[in-house]
Design an enzyme around this catalytic site. Structure first.
Site, short mmCIF file in Angstrom:
data_model
loop_
_atom_site.label_atom_id
_atom_site.label_comp_id
_atom_site.label_asym_id
_atom_site.label_seq_id
_atom_site.Cartn_x
_atom_site.Cartn_y
_atom_site.Cartn_z
CE1 TYR A 148 140.78 39.21 68.26
CE2 TYR A 148 139.43 37.26 68.58
CZ TYR A 148 140.62 37.85 68.18
OH TYR A 148 141.64 37.06 67.69
CE LYS A 217 135.68 21.99 70.94
NZ LYS A 217 136.07 20.74 70.24
CG ASP A 253 137.81 19.98 67.38
OD1 ASP A 253 136.69 20.45 67.14
OD2 ASP A 253 137.97 18.99 68.10
CG ASP A 277 142.31 35.94 64.79
OD1 ASP A 277 142.99 36.03 63.75
OD2 ASP A 277 142.66 36.47 65.86
#
Length: 392
Positions: A148, A217, A253, A277
């Protein structure tokens, strides 16, 4: 007499009649913002009588600002938010073309509102979950870094080619990056990560949240998201927090399926920008969608509360949409001011109203799809009136 909120170091000095700037918002902002103001005024009066009252001050941003000033985000509006410390806004459009990618992102970055706070809990709307009542989580999303930051270059542009050439010089093979690739930069830094995690852990202590989960991640992006996790653990070891909270981490995930399968194990999720988000929208889907999800953007001395959904321009002015997201965001604002009793008034009223299967078209549609009957569909303004009546 109305007064501005002041700050004393890290603490707010809130008068009994604070001035709160608001941005109406684009599209359905014309419907939901008046509904929000009426409900908040009623909750404050119901809770505190004449002792406390909010003085609302409209400022301009988005299409309304562009029509009146020629700018989508006037500097005067940003300065008013700085001066008054706390504000609230409806959804804002992202103009096509020009230099502003997103007005929402711009406000967060210009004012350094580095933590996006999204509480998600069930109030009684239709849900795809078997036990939506188990979902009660606060998501802290870092607001200023990650993808972002908006540092990206178009495929085959001179800038992209220059960066690719540098990467090739650094030993990155052509098997990993094509010569005509578009390129984006994902900055994640220790300073910005730590201040975000620190704010989240302080929130957890203040709100009696026992478990804080760092979502990342890091198994793939070891030096950005993996570092986010490591820096988060370093903050957890600071004397202010050590031994007071259960801090753990989950791969991104895996976090999604855990939130569905082991819902009640999660109190707070702290994430970088993009992960935050994704997971906040996914969590909102479990309690009825973004129409039922509040949000806040908080920095060191400033806070702007907001509806988490879009502008839905085709519904603008039809007095039809669900104002709950903005109303619940306003309840967060009341808590931030140190007026939690008024916030609880709104929460209880919403639960009562939905328990009577009374709601706007989207809420009624959800209940109907679950096979329920004896439903009462209300306009946006009528739903606000029902919330006010159910405060009694």
């Amino acid at each position: 007499m109305p007064e501005r909120i002041q700050t004393d170091q890290d603490r707010l000095k809130v008068p009994d009649h604070p001035i709160i700037p608001f941005i109406e918002g684009d599209g359905i902002g014309v419907d939901i913002t008046p509904a929000m103001i009426k409900v908040v005024n009623a909750a404050v009066e119901h809770t505190y009588g004449k002792k406390r009252k909010i003085e609302w001050k409209e400022i301009l941003a988005g299409e309304k600002a562009h029509r009146q000033t020629g700018e989508y985000l006037p500097e005067a509006s940003l300065e008013t938010l700085r001066e008054h410390v706390v504000g609230i806004k409806g959804p804002l459009t992202t103009p096509v073309g020009g230099g502003i990618r997103s007005l929402n992102v711009t406000i967060r970055q210009v004012l350094d509102l580095y933590s996006c706070v999204r509480p998600v809990r069930w109030y009684g709307s239709a849900s795809p979950l078997k036990h939506p009542e188990k979902l009660d989580v606060v998501i802290f999303r870092e607001n200023t870094e990650d993808v972002y930051a908006g540092v990206e270059y178009e495929s085959s542009s001179a800038e992209a080619k220059k960066i690719i050439s540098l990467l090739l010089d650094l030993g990155v093979g052509t098997d990993k990056i094509s010569a005509d690739a578009a390129v984006g930069i994902k900055p994640i830094s220790p300073g910005r990560t730590k201040r975000h995690v620190r704010k989240a852990l302080r929130w957890a202590l203040e709100k009696d949240r026992k478990t804080v989960t760092l979502m990342h991640k890091g198994n793939i992006m070891k030096f950005t998201e993996g570092a986010f996790m490591r820096w988060g653990y370093q903050v957890a070891e600071e004397p202010e927090f050590k031994g007071k909270l259960n801090v753990n981490d989950r791969i991104a995930d895996n976090m999604f399926q855990q939130l569905l399968t082991r819902t009640d194990e999660y109190d707070m999720i702290v994430a970088p920008n993009l992960n935050g988000d994704y997971i906040s929208d996914a969590a909102a889907g479990g309690v009825g969608g973004l129409g039922m999800a509040p949000g806040a953007n908080i920095g060191d001395h400033l806070a702007v509360f907001e509806a988490t959904h879009g502008t839905a321009p085709k519904y603008a002015g039809r007095d039809q949409v669900n104002p709950s997201s903005l109303i619940l965001s306003a309840a967060m604002l009341l808590e931030y001011l140190g007026w939690p009793e008024a916030a609880k008034t709104i929460h209880r009223s919403l639960e009562t109203t939905l328990s009577r299967r009374t709601g706007t078209y989207d809420l009624v549609r959800g209940w109907r799809n679950e096979g329920e009957s004896n439903l009462t569909e209300l306009k946006c303004s009528e739903f606000a009136e029902a919330l006010m009546e159910n405060m009694q």
